[in-house]
Design a protein around this motif. Structure first.
Motif, mmCIF file in Angstrom:
data_model
loop_
_atom_site.group_PDB
_atom_site.id
_atom_site.type_symbol
_atom_site.label_atom_id
_atom_site.label_comp_id
_atom_site.label_asym_id
_atom_site.label_seq_id
_atom_site.Cartn_x
_atom_site.Cartn_y
_atom_site.Cartn_z
ATOM 1 N N LEU A 103 0.814 -1.222 0.000
ATOM 2 C CA LEU A 103 0.000 0.000 0.000
ATOM 3 C C LEU A 103 0.847 1.271 0.000
ATOM 4 C CD1 LEU A 103 -2.936 -0.693 2.476
ATOM 5 C CD2 LEU A 103 -3.098 -0.188 0.036
ATOM 6 N N ASN A 104 1.901 1.285 0.795
ATOM 7 C CA ASN A 104 2.734 2.484 0.903
ATOM 8 C C ASN A 104 4.147 2.208 0.397
ATOM 9 O OD1 ASN A 104 0.867 4.363 2.432
ATOM 10 N ND2 ASN A 104 0.826 2.522 3.698
ATOM 11 N N HIS A 105 4.236 1.224 -0.459
ATOM 12 C CA HIS A 105 5.536 0.734 -0.896
ATOM 13 C C HIS A 105 5.549 0.844 -2.412
ATOM 14 C CE1 HIS A 105 9.072 -1.797 -0.466
ATOM 15 N NE2 HIS A 105 8.639 -2.495 -1.484
ATOM 16 N N TYR A 106 6.229 1.861 -2.915
ATOM 17 C CA TYR A 106 6.080 2.136 -4.349
ATOM 18 C C TYR A 106 7.160 1.533 -5.224
ATOM 19 C CZ TYR A 106 2.466 5.313 -2.901
ATOM 20 O OH TYR A 106 1.337 5.832 -2.366
ATOM 21 N N ALA A 107 8.333 1.261 -4.663
ATOM 22 C CA ALA A 107 9.419 0.779 -5.501
ATOM 23 C C ALA A 107 9.307 -0.717 -5.708
ATOM 24 C CB ALA A 107 10.755 1.125 -4.858
ATOM 25 N N MET A 108 8.755 -1.120 -6.834
ATOM 26 C CA MET A 108 8.602 -2.549 -7.094
ATOM 27 C C MET A 108 9.257 -2.865 -8.445
ATOM 28 S SD MET A 108 5.069 -3.608 -5.409
ATOM 29 C CE MET A 108 4.049 -3.515 -6.861
ATOM 30 N N LYS A 109 10.478 -2.369 -8.611
ATOM 31 C CA LYS A 109 11.164 -2.495 -9.907
ATOM 32 C C LYS A 109 11.291 -3.953 -10.345
ATOM 33 C CE LYS A 109 13.768 1.769 -10.298
ATOM 34 N NZ LYS A 109 13.642 2.411 -8.985
ATOM 35 N N LEU A 110 11.358 -4.870 -9.364
ATOM 36 C CA LEU A 110 11.554 -6.273 -9.723
ATOM 37 C C LEU A 110 10.303 -6.883 -10.329
ATOM 38 C CD1 LEU A 110 13.627 -7.709 -6.770
ATOM 39 C CD2 LEU A 110 14.333 -7.446 -9.142
ATOM 40 N N ILE A 111 9.142 -6.384 -9.947
ATOM 41 C CA ILE A 111 7.931 -7.042 -10.454
ATOM 42 C C ILE A 111 7.122 -6.174 -11.414
ATOM 43 C CG2 ILE A 111 7.765 -8.544 -8.412
ATOM 44 C CD1 ILE A 111 5.287 -6.898 -7.602
ATOM 45 N N ASP A 112 7.452 -4.877 -11.534
ATOM 46 C CA ASP A 112 6.690 -4.021 -12.439
ATOM 47 C C ASP A 112 7.450 -3.773 -13.738
ATOM 48 O OD1 ASP A 112 4.569 -3.742 -10.724
ATOM 49 O OD2 ASP A 112 5.392 -1.964 -9.745
ATOM 50 N N SER A 113 6.740 -3.870 -14.864
ATOM 51 C CA SER A 113 7.415 -3.608 -16.134
ATOM 52 C C SER A 113 7.674 -2.112 -16.291
ATOM 53 C CB SER A 113 6.588 -4.148 -17.307
ATOM 54 O OG SER A 113 5.420 -3.379 -17.490
ATOM 55 N N ASP A 114 6.864 -1.259 -15.678
ATOM 56 C CA ASP A 114 7.067 0.191 -15.737
ATOM 57 C C ASP A 114 6.780 0.733 -14.338
ATOM 58 O OD1 ASP A 114 6.910 2.962 -16.026
ATOM 59 O OD2 ASP A 114 5.751 2.863 -17.894
ATOM 60 N N SER A 115 7.828 0.839 -13.521
ATOM 61 C CA SER A 115 7.602 1.160 -12.109
ATOM 62 C C SER A 115 7.157 2.612 -11.919
ATOM 63 C CB SER A 115 8.837 0.831 -11.271
ATOM 64 O OG SER A 115 9.970 1.478 -11.779
ATOM 65 N N VAL A 116 7.515 3.505 -12.856
ATOM 66 C CA VAL A 116 7.065 4.893 -12.737
ATOM 67 C C VAL A 116 5.552 4.982 -12.962
ATOM 68 C CG1 VAL A 116 7.277 7.224 -13.707
ATOM 69 C CG2 VAL A 116 9.315 5.798 -13.402
ATOM 70 N N GLN A 117 5.090 4.295 -14.007
ATOM 71 C CA GLN A 117 3.645 4.272 -14.279
ATOM 72 C C GLN A 117 2.901 3.564 -13.139
ATOM 73 O OE1 GLN A 117 1.481 5.675 -16.097
ATOM 74 N NE2 GLN A 117 -0.275 4.360 -15.613
ATOM 75 N N ALA A 118 3.496 2.498 -12.600
ATOM 76 C CA ALA A 118 2.842 1.773 -11.508
ATOM 77 C C ALA A 118 2.645 2.701 -10.313
ATOM 78 C CB ALA A 118 3.676 0.555 -11.110
ATOM 79 N N LYS A 119 3.652 3.478 -9.997
ATOM 80 C CA LYS A 119 3.582 4.382 -8.857
ATOM 81 C C LYS A 119 2.505 5.454 -9.083
ATOM 82 C CE LYS A 119 6.416 7.654 -6.299
ATOM 83 N NZ LYS A 119 7.751 8.055 -5.903
ATOM 84 N N LYS A 120 2.499 6.001 -10.301
ATOM 85 C CA LYS A 120 1.516 7.033 -10.650
ATOM 86 C C LYS A 120 0.090 6.489 -10.517
ATOM 87 C CE LYS A 120 1.190 9.406 -14.704
ATOM 88 N NZ LYS A 120 1.680 9.681 -16.080
ATOM 89 N N ALA A 121 -0.125 5.329 -11.114
ATOM 90 C CA ALA A 121 -1.467 4.734 -11.114
ATOM 91 C C ALA A 121 -1.898 4.374 -9.694
ATOM 92 C CB ALA A 121 -1.484 3.486 -12.000
#
Ligand SMILES: [Zn+2]
Length: 284
Positions: A222-240
């Motif tokens: 929920l409050n953990h935005y850095a998921m570079k290992l599992i997200d193909s686009d971590s910047v977009q994931a954080k924004k969304a």
């Protein structure tokens, strides 16, 4: 079956251990009691829940992300465990009754339960009367990844069985960023985890719920935005993630997680420090 009642329930397949090579096995939940002292958990594998969602609304039945399909194959040796089908049975719903299957994305651990292998070794639709829905960007991306067999903790694409559903024209591949599946049930494209990842919004009058897919897989994210290992686009994931969580907490929405071990759902809110927290669900 109560056709006019609204039901939103998780259909838990149980706890699984996902290994670094992409394989997984069912896990004895008692291991979670002492997870901190378990030397292999966290190092070589991670423990995850698999919780498909059932929505019964306005006389229609929808399943979101039908899980691993554990035990569904006719010759499976895991017949005695819970699966999406045995869990539907608790609600007196047969696989034939399901109208729609919404797929947040096409990673194997979210779609394997769409099909099973029957006695004649034929791949068969688990829900024979359902339309299977997913976003076009997800389909296009999945097709580019089929030769990428890099180990990804159960998160790779494997469409071998799924292609049968496409060939049999059981799918509805939508292109819109928000797609109304039924009155009150909307698929919303978020991208991030995968390019065509969607979440599902369920609205009954003023009561709002969201199924977060892998955009927010567990309460710990929920409050953990850095998921570079599992997200193909971590910047977009954080924004969304930020925009959905802000909206959902304004709406006092209930959110459902697919991979949680402990807090599988709750009402989203923000504390004084603007951190997202989960409150107990009331509207059941
Ligand atoms: Zn995924």
């Amino acid at each position: 079956m109560f056709s006019n009642r609204t039901v939103i329930e998780q259909l838990s397949e149980g706890f699984f251990e996902f290994f670094q090579d992409g394989s997984f096995k069912k896990m004895d939940p008692s291991r979670l009691d002492n997870a901190a002292e378990d030397p292999s958990l966290g190092k070589y594998s991670s423990a995850l829940g698999i919780d498909p969602l059932l929505i019964q609304m306005n006389g229609k039945i929808v399943v979101v992300d039908p899980g691993l399909g554990w035990g569904l194959d006719s010759r499976s040796s895991y017949k005695d465990t819970s699966s999406v089908v045995t869990n539907l049975d608790i609600f007196e719903i047969a696989p034939e009754d399901v109208d729609f299957v919404i797929l947040t994305h096409l990673h194997y651990d979210h779609i394997a339960g769409c099909t099973y292998v029957n006695d004649q070794f034929e791949t068969t639709a688990t829900f024979p009367n359902a339309t299977y829905l997913f976003h076009k960007d997800e389909w296009d991306y999945a097709l580019t990844q089929l030769n990428n067999r890099q180990p990804q903790r159960g998160a790779a694409y494997n469409l071998d069985e799924f292609f049968k559903l496409v060939a049999e024209k059981r799918v509805d591949i939508f292109d819109a960023d928000t797609y109304s599946v039924l009155p009150g049930i909307t698929a919303i494209k978020t991208g991030g985890h995968t390019p065509g990842h969607t979440i599902v919004k369920i609205q009954q009058k003023e009561i709002v719920s969201y199924f977060m897919g892998d955009l927010i897989p567990t309460e710990h994210h929920l409050n953990h935005y850095a998921m570079k290992l599992i997200d193909s686009d971590s910047v977009q994931a954080k924004k969304a993630k930020k925009s959905i969580l802000n909206k959902a907490s304004d709406e006092k929405a209930t959110i459902f997680f697919y991979h949680s071990l402990f807090h599988k759902s709750g009402v989203i809110a923000q504390d004084k420090m603007k951190k997202f927290i989960l409150l107990e669900r009331k509207n059941r």
